[in-house]
Motif scaffolding. Structure first.
Motif, PDB file in Angstrom:
ATOM      1  N   LEU A  53       0.322  -2.050  16.765  1.00 38.14           N
ATOM      2  CA  LEU A  53       0.770  -0.548  16.684  1.00 38.14           C
ATOM      3  C   LEU A  53      -0.252  -0.046  16.753  1.00 38.14           C
ATOM      4  CD1 LEU A  53       3.301  -1.319  13.857  1.00 38.14           C
ATOM      5  CD2 LEU A  53       3.636  -1.096  15.975  1.00 38.14           C
ATOM      6  N   SER A  54      -0.733   1.086  17.367  1.00 34.52           N
ATOM      7  CA  SER A  54      -1.970   1.474  17.353  1.00 34.52           C
ATOM      8  C   SER A  54      -1.953   3.420  17.090  1.00 34.52           C
ATOM      9  CB  SER A  54      -2.282   2.271  18.869  1.00 34.52           C
ATOM     10  OG  SER A  54      -2.896   0.446  19.508  1.00 34.52           O
ATOM     11  N   LYS A  82       1.196   2.841   5.736  1.00 34.70           N
ATOM     12  CA  LYS A  82       2.713   1.662   4.714  1.00 34.70           C
ATOM     13  C   LYS A  82       3.288   2.086   6.156  1.00 34.70           C
ATOM     14  CE  LYS A  82       7.127   3.069   2.798  1.00 34.70           C
ATOM     15  NZ  LYS A  82       7.778   4.213   1.708  1.00 34.70           N
ATOM     16  N   ILE A  83       3.043   0.969   6.604  1.00 33.22           N
ATOM     17  CA  ILE A  83       3.980   0.724   8.024  1.00 33.22           C
ATOM     18  C   ILE A  83       4.718  -0.013   8.140  1.00 33.22           C
ATOM     19  CG2 ILE A  83       3.007  -0.547  10.717  1.00 33.22           C
ATOM     20  CD1 ILE A  83       0.123  -0.494   9.756  1.00 33.22           C
ATOM     21  N   HIS A 109       2.048  10.011   9.959  1.00 35.27           N
ATOM     22  CA  HIS A 109       2.698  11.472   9.026  1.00 35.27           C
ATOM     23  C   HIS A 109       2.083  10.827   7.782  1.00 35.27           C
ATOM     24  CE1 HIS A 109       5.331  13.040  12.143  1.00 35.27           C
ATOM     25  NE2 HIS A 109       5.319  12.388  12.382  1.00 35.27           N
ATOM     26  N   GLY A 110       1.971  12.119   6.755  1.00 38.87           N
ATOM     27  CA  GLY A 110       1.291  11.605   5.372  1.00 38.87           C
ATOM     28  C   GLY A 110       2.579  12.136   3.944  1.00 38.87           C
ATOM     29  N   LEU A 111       2.502  11.245   3.677  1.00 37.39           N
ATOM     30  CA  LEU A 111       3.911  11.621   2.577  1.00 37.39           C
ATOM     31  C   LEU A 111       3.191  12.972   1.261  1.00 37.39           C
ATOM     32  CD1 LEU A 111       4.106   7.563   1.373  1.00 37.39           C
ATOM     33  CD2 LEU A 111       5.261   9.487   2.793  1.00 37.39           C
ATOM     34  N   HIS A 160      -0.489   7.041   4.794  1.00 36.00           N
ATOM     35  CA  HIS A 160       0.403   7.811   5.759  1.00 36.00           C
ATOM     36  C   HIS A 160       1.205   6.925   6.210  1.00 36.00           C
ATOM     37  CE1 HIS A 160      -3.545   9.832   6.753  1.00 36.00           C
ATOM     38  NE2 HIS A 160      -3.227  10.709   5.854  1.00 36.00           N
ATOM     39  N   THR A 161       2.001   7.559   7.091  1.00 34.47           N
ATOM     40  CA  THR A 161       3.412   6.036   7.050  1.00 34.47           C
ATOM     41  C   THR A 161       3.017   6.476   8.942  1.00 34.47           C
ATOM     42  OG1 THR A 161       4.934   8.033   7.239  1.00 34.47           O
ATOM     43  CG2 THR A 161       4.639   7.268   5.245  1.00 34.47           C
TER      44      THR A 161
END
Length: 145
Positions: A92-93, A114-115, A71-73, A79-80
């Motif tokens: 994490l794909s 951002k992960i 999702h974009g901030l 993108h988170t």
């Protein structure tokens, strides 16, 4: 998707079992994927966690993944990836469509992620569906370029 339907789960388990039985000795198989960009909801989490446990029992040698939603901030190129399934997968794909459905290719150099977990990351898909024989400059979409 009917996450709470037992018949749906049994079908998925059968398909994944067939996939592992057929592909477990193929060196090109690097991970078992459970899903692709599925909406976050509790029923989905239970379903995927159960399927993941089953896959690990059939092949404990390969990592398990799923293409997670990102999702974009607001007002940002960040993108988170914070899907609850992060805790049950090994890699994490996520699918990458910048320059395809989201802006032009030059946007990619300005995007960050951002992960929330420290796990290996793999882009599971990028671009899609060029029209055969259609050519254009680097900013035109759906070309072979």
């Amino acid at each position: 998707m009917h996450w709470e339907n037992d018949s749906t789960y049994r079908t998925a388990e059968r398909q994944q079992t067939e996939l592992i039985t057929r592909g477990k000795n193929r060196s090109s198989v690097i991970t078992w994927s459970m899903a692709n960009e599925t909406p976050m909801k509790p029923e989905r989490n239970v379903y995927i966690r159960k399927l993941t446990a089953r896959m690990r029992s059939l092949d404990p040698t390969r990592p398990v993944s799923t293409a997670l939603e990102q999702h974009g901030l607001p007002n940002s190129n960040t993108h988170t990836i914070g899907d609850p399934l992060i805790v049950c997968v090994d890699t994490l794909s996520f699918n990458q469509y910048i320059g395809w459905y989201d802006g032009t290719p030059d946007k990619l150099k300005n995007v960050s992620r951002k992960i929330s977990r420290n796990k290996p990351v793999m882009e599971s898909r990028f671009g899609a569906g060029a029209l055969q024989g259609k050519h254009g400059d680097k900013l035109e979409r759906f070309t072979e370029e």
